[in-house]
Structures are given as structure tokens and as C-alpha cells.
Design a protein around this motif. Structure first.
Motif, short mmCIF file in Angstrom:
data_model
loop_
_atom_site.label_atom_id
_atom_site.label_comp_id
_atom_site.label_asym_id
_atom_site.label_seq_id
_atom_site.Cartn_x
_atom_site.Cartn_y
_atom_site.Cartn_z
N ASP A 1 43.12 39.26 38.70
CA ASP A 1 42.76 39.97 37.77
C ASP A 1 43.78 41.10 38.00
O ASP A 1 43.84 42.01 38.94
N ALA A 2 44.57 41.79 36.80
CA ALA A 2 45.52 42.93 36.99
C ALA A 2 44.81 44.16 36.65
O ALA A 2 45.34 45.22 37.14
N ARG A 3 43.60 44.30 36.47
CA ARG A 3 42.80 45.55 36.38
C ARG A 3 42.48 46.04 37.60
O ARG A 3 42.34 45.34 38.39
N GLN A 4 41.98 47.46 37.59
CA GLN A 4 41.53 47.97 38.61
C GLN A 4 40.34 48.98 38.36
O GLN A 4 40.47 49.53 37.04
N PRO B 1 43.88 45.74 41.68
CA PRO B 1 44.73 44.99 41.03
C PRO B 1 45.52 44.03 41.58
O PRO B 1 46.02 44.18 42.84
N GLY B 2 45.66 42.95 40.88
CA GLY B 2 46.49 41.74 41.58
C GLY B 2 45.84 40.95 42.45
O GLY B 2 46.20 40.11 43.05
N GLU C 1 41.11 33.63 32.90
CA GLU C 1 41.35 35.33 33.03
C GLU C 1 40.65 35.63 31.89
O GLU C 1 40.15 36.93 32.33
N ARG D 1 37.56 38.66 31.74
CA ARG D 1 37.81 39.89 31.31
C ARG D 1 36.78 40.16 30.26
O ARG D 1 36.35 41.25 30.06
#
Length: 444
Positions: A211-214, A248-249, A263, A267
Motif C-alpha cells: 500500500d502506497a498510502r500512509q 508507505p510502500g 490493492e 483501499r
């Protein structure tokens, strides 16, 4: 989208401005409605001439409405100042994470909204008043209702002062947060055993999902995510639970069979934010623990508050006795489709007592209280694994007392409580009160 919608509703429910804004709108609507009624011919003549209805002229009406408006907005500023002072006191003594308990307080919101709504009402009525030179119009009914609102604001101010005096009391805050703990705990209890967590080799061939979010995981729609996994013939194991921080990541989940679109599905079923959100037991417990830890700090030095918190934590554990906690496993048919990390009983006990014990390692009174609470809880419990978790904390308390307490008499007091706990864990309430039975002798 459901997770984000729940996140929006949660933020809206905790917002400070919503109720005052609604009362301002209500005041404006009432003003227009009563003015329309005053301009109509629906009011009987006897009512206009009644001593209960304002029957003065335009000049007096303007003066009266001006006084109501200026007084209402002035006192609203005072209410806001008192609220800010209470928030500052609460943040310094009980922690900034408890501020939302003040900002979402309906008593404060209604008081501020009552004065702002009365101010808005008076302004709307004032603009319609006309003197003899302007073509006379005096809204008798609207003015009378304005007087009623002004008197209601006086009563609201008296209520607000008494209310805030009680709200900044630390015992009141502890009780309010403990109610949140109890509600959160009882919301997840079940009478039937939950599904078992699959063994580790179940995920041996799993694929990580990045997941690229934070941010903090605030909302999770488990039903939607479990349905998606079932429809696509896979199983998902989340690596974070609500309240955890998503980096993130970093991998956020594992999948037994990787499916395109995983993914996006994760989300859609999750909502992240900048702060930990309420609603789960762990979050509410951490708030209560923070009050105790701050009370034990050298700057505050209030062990009585810490002991009050321990009582509430013990009561929450007694509520759990005889019930099952969720395992975080969702099934469809006989297949496991979703596993969410769950804190479990041992985790809850760790969150409750570790920080308090560490902060009170040199305080004999708090250590004794902690052992008394553990004794009361272990009498309520019948599950062996839960008793072992409680016994682990009792042993930690006794170890800290041996290491930190220099006074021999204090150590002996703690040791007596520790013996009582061991007796209660082995023989129930008879052991706790020291009743001698043929099996009551225990070696420590």
C-alpha cells in the motif's frame, strides 16, 4: 466507500461546530417564521393586546433587540473563553488525546449554540422593525419570543458554569472514558466461540500486497473485503488492525492467491487518517491508561487518580469474563477468507497494566491497588489462559516491588497482596479472603 463514509460520519459526530451551526440556522428560520406570522392576519386581536405579548413601539423594540443581540454575542465569547481554558487544563493534566471528549460534549455545544442562535434570531428580527417615520411595523410575537430566548440563555449560562465545573474534574473524565471503554468492549463480546485463526503454514505461499498510502487505519469494512476475497477465490490476511499506522510502500496484507485488483479492493475497504480514531476497545483503553500515567508523573503526582483508573480497568475485565473476544477471522461457508490481527485478552491486559505498572514501580500504594484489582478479576475468570495472563502481571508487580521498594514494610504489604492473588487464582474467592481449606496452603 463504506469505510470512508463511516470515517466521515465519525468525524462529523466528533465535530464541535455542527450543533452550534444547526442552532444558528434554527434561530434564523424561527425569526423568518415568526415575522411572517406577525405580518399575517392570523394573530387574534386579544393576543396582540395581551400583557403577555410585547406591545411597545418600534424604538423600544430596537433597543430591546439590540440589548439581546449584544448580550448574547458577548456571553458567547465568554463561553468560548471558558471552554478554551478548560481544554488547556485538560490537555496539561490528562493528555491532549482526551480533548475530543470536551469538544464533542453536547452541553458545551448546546450552550454556545443557544447564545449564537439567539444572537442570530435577534439580528433577523431587528432588521424588520420599523418606526413611525419609516412606516410602523413592530413584530410583537417575534419580540416576545426573543425575550423568552434571552431568559432561556440565562438558564443555559447557569447550567454551563455548573456543567464545566464538573467536566474538568478528573474523576468525571475518568468515568466518561471508562464508559467508552465499557461500550467498546461490550460491542465486540460474543457468547459463542469465534472461528479459529488458521495456522502459519496456511500462508506459506502467500503474496504480499503493498500500500502506497500512509496514516492510521481508522475504518475497516471487514464484510466488504471478506465478500470480495470469497468471490475471487482467495484469502486475505491484513497485517494491520484499526489504530495501527500504515507505512508507505510497506506490505499491508498477504493473499493466498494473488488476484488483480486486490490493492484497489483493500483501499476501498479501508480509510486512513492522521490520528488514531475512537470506536475500538484498545483506543479507549489507551486513553484511560494515559490519564493514569500522567497522574503518576512527578509534575502531577496524583496516585489516587491512577488507582481510580485501575478500578475502571478491572471492571472492564470483569465484563469480559464468561464471554468470547473476536478472533478477527471471517469465513464464508467453511473457508477462511479474511484474517484481521486482533489484540486478544492477553493484549488487552498488557495495554491496561504495563505502562501503569512501569510508571508506578516505586509507588507501593499503586502496586498494592494493582494487585487488588488483579485479584478481583481473577476471581471472576474461569478460563485458564486468561488466569495465566493475569498471573503474569501479578508476578511482574511483585518483581518490581522487590527491585524498587526500599522500605521492607512496603515490600511485605505488596507480598501479602501477591499471596492473596495466588490464593485467589488457585482457589477462588475463599483463597482471596484467606479462608483455610484442606487445599489452601500454597508455596510462593
Amino acid at each position: 466507500m463504506k469505510a470512508r463514509f463511516r470515517q466521515f460520519l465519525s468525524a462529523l459526530g466528533d465535530s464541535f461546530w455542527l450543533l452550534p451551526a444547526a442552532l444558528v440556522v434554527l434561530g434564523i428560520v424561527l425569526a423568518f417564521g415568526l415575522l411572517r406570522l406577525d405580518r399575517s392576519d392570523l394573530l387574534p386581536a386579544w393576543l396582540i393586546g395581551s400583557t403577555w405579548i410585547y406591545n411597545g413601539g418600534g424604538t423600544g423594540a430596537r433597543t430591546l433587540l439590540g440589548v439581546i443581540a449584544s448580550s448574547a454575542i458577548g456571553v458567547a465569547g465568554t463561553v468560548f473563553s471558558i471552554t478554551i481554558a478548560a481544554l488547556s487544563l485538560a490537555a496539561g493534566q490528562m493528555g491532549p488525546r482526551l480533548l475530543h471528549n470536551f469538544t464533542r460534549d453536547r452541553g458545551v455545544q448546546i450552550t454556545l449554540g443557544a447564545f449564537l442562535g439567539t444572537f442570530s434570531y435577534a439580528l433577523m428580527v431587528l432588521r424588520s422593525v420599523r418606526t413611525q417615520e419609516e412606516g410602523p411595523f413592530t413584530p410583537h410575537l417575534a419580540l416576545t419570543f426573543g425575550i423568552v430566548l434571552a431568559l432561556a440563555c440565562v438558564g443555559t449560562l447557569v447550567y454551563f458554569v455548573a456543567h464545566m465545573a464538573g467536566r474538568i474534574n478528573v474523576d468525571t473524565v475518568v468515568n466518561l472514558v471508562s464508559e467508552d471503554v465499557r461500550s467498546a468492549v461490550q460491542g465486540v463480546l460474543a457468547d459463542e466461540p469465534p472461528a479459529q485463526v488458521p495456522p502459519g503454514d496456511f500462508w506459506a505461499q502467500a503474496t504480499p500486497v503493498v500500500d502506497a498510502r500512509q496514516g492510521y487505519l481508522q475504518q475497516l469494512d471487514e464484510t466488504k473485503l471478506a465478500d470480495w476475497a470469497s468471490q475471487h477465490g482467495t484469502a486475505i490476511r491484513l497485517l494491520v488492525r484499526p489504530g495501527d499506522y500504515v507505512f508507505p510502500g510497506a506490505p499491508i496484507a498477504l493473499m493466498t492467491v494473488h488476484v488483480p485488483g486486490a490493492e484497489a479492493a483493500i483501499r476501498d475497504a479501508t480509510a486512513l487518517g492522521n490520528t488514531r480514531s475512537g470506536g475500538n476497545a484498545e483506543y479507549a483503553i489507551r486513553q484511560l491508561v494515559e490519564v493514569a500515567v500522567r497522574a503518576l508523573s512527578p509534575g502531577i503526582n496524583d496516585p489516587n487518580t491512577a488507582m481510580s483508573v485501575l478500578d475502571r480497568l478491572g471492571a472492564a475485565l470483569c465484563d469480559i469474563a464468561g464471554h468470547h473476544l473476536p478472533s478477527g477471522v471471517s469465513t464464508r461457508g467453511d473457508s477462511v477468507v479474511l484474517v484481521v490481527p486482533d489484540i486478544g485478552y492477553a493484549g488487552l491486559v498488557n495495554v491496561m497494566f504495563h505502562m501503569i505498572r512501569q510508571s508506578a514501580a516505586a509507588n507501593a500504594a499503586v502496586l498494592i491497588k494493582l494487585l487488588d484489582v488483579l485479584t478481583a478479576v481473577v476471581v471472576c475468570e474461569s478460563a485458564t489462559d486468561r488466569k495465566e495472563s493475569l498471573a503474569h502481571h501479578a508476578e511482574l508487580v511483585w518483581a518490581d516491588a522487590r527491585r524498587q521498594l526500599g522500605n521492607r514494610s512496603d515490600r511485605q504489604d505488596v507480598h501479602r497482596r501477591y499471596r492473596s492473588f495466588r490464593s485467589a487464582a488457585a482457589y477462588g474467592v475463599l483463597g482471596a479472603v484467606g479462608v483455610k481449606t484442606e487445599h489452601s496452603e500454597i508455596r510462593i
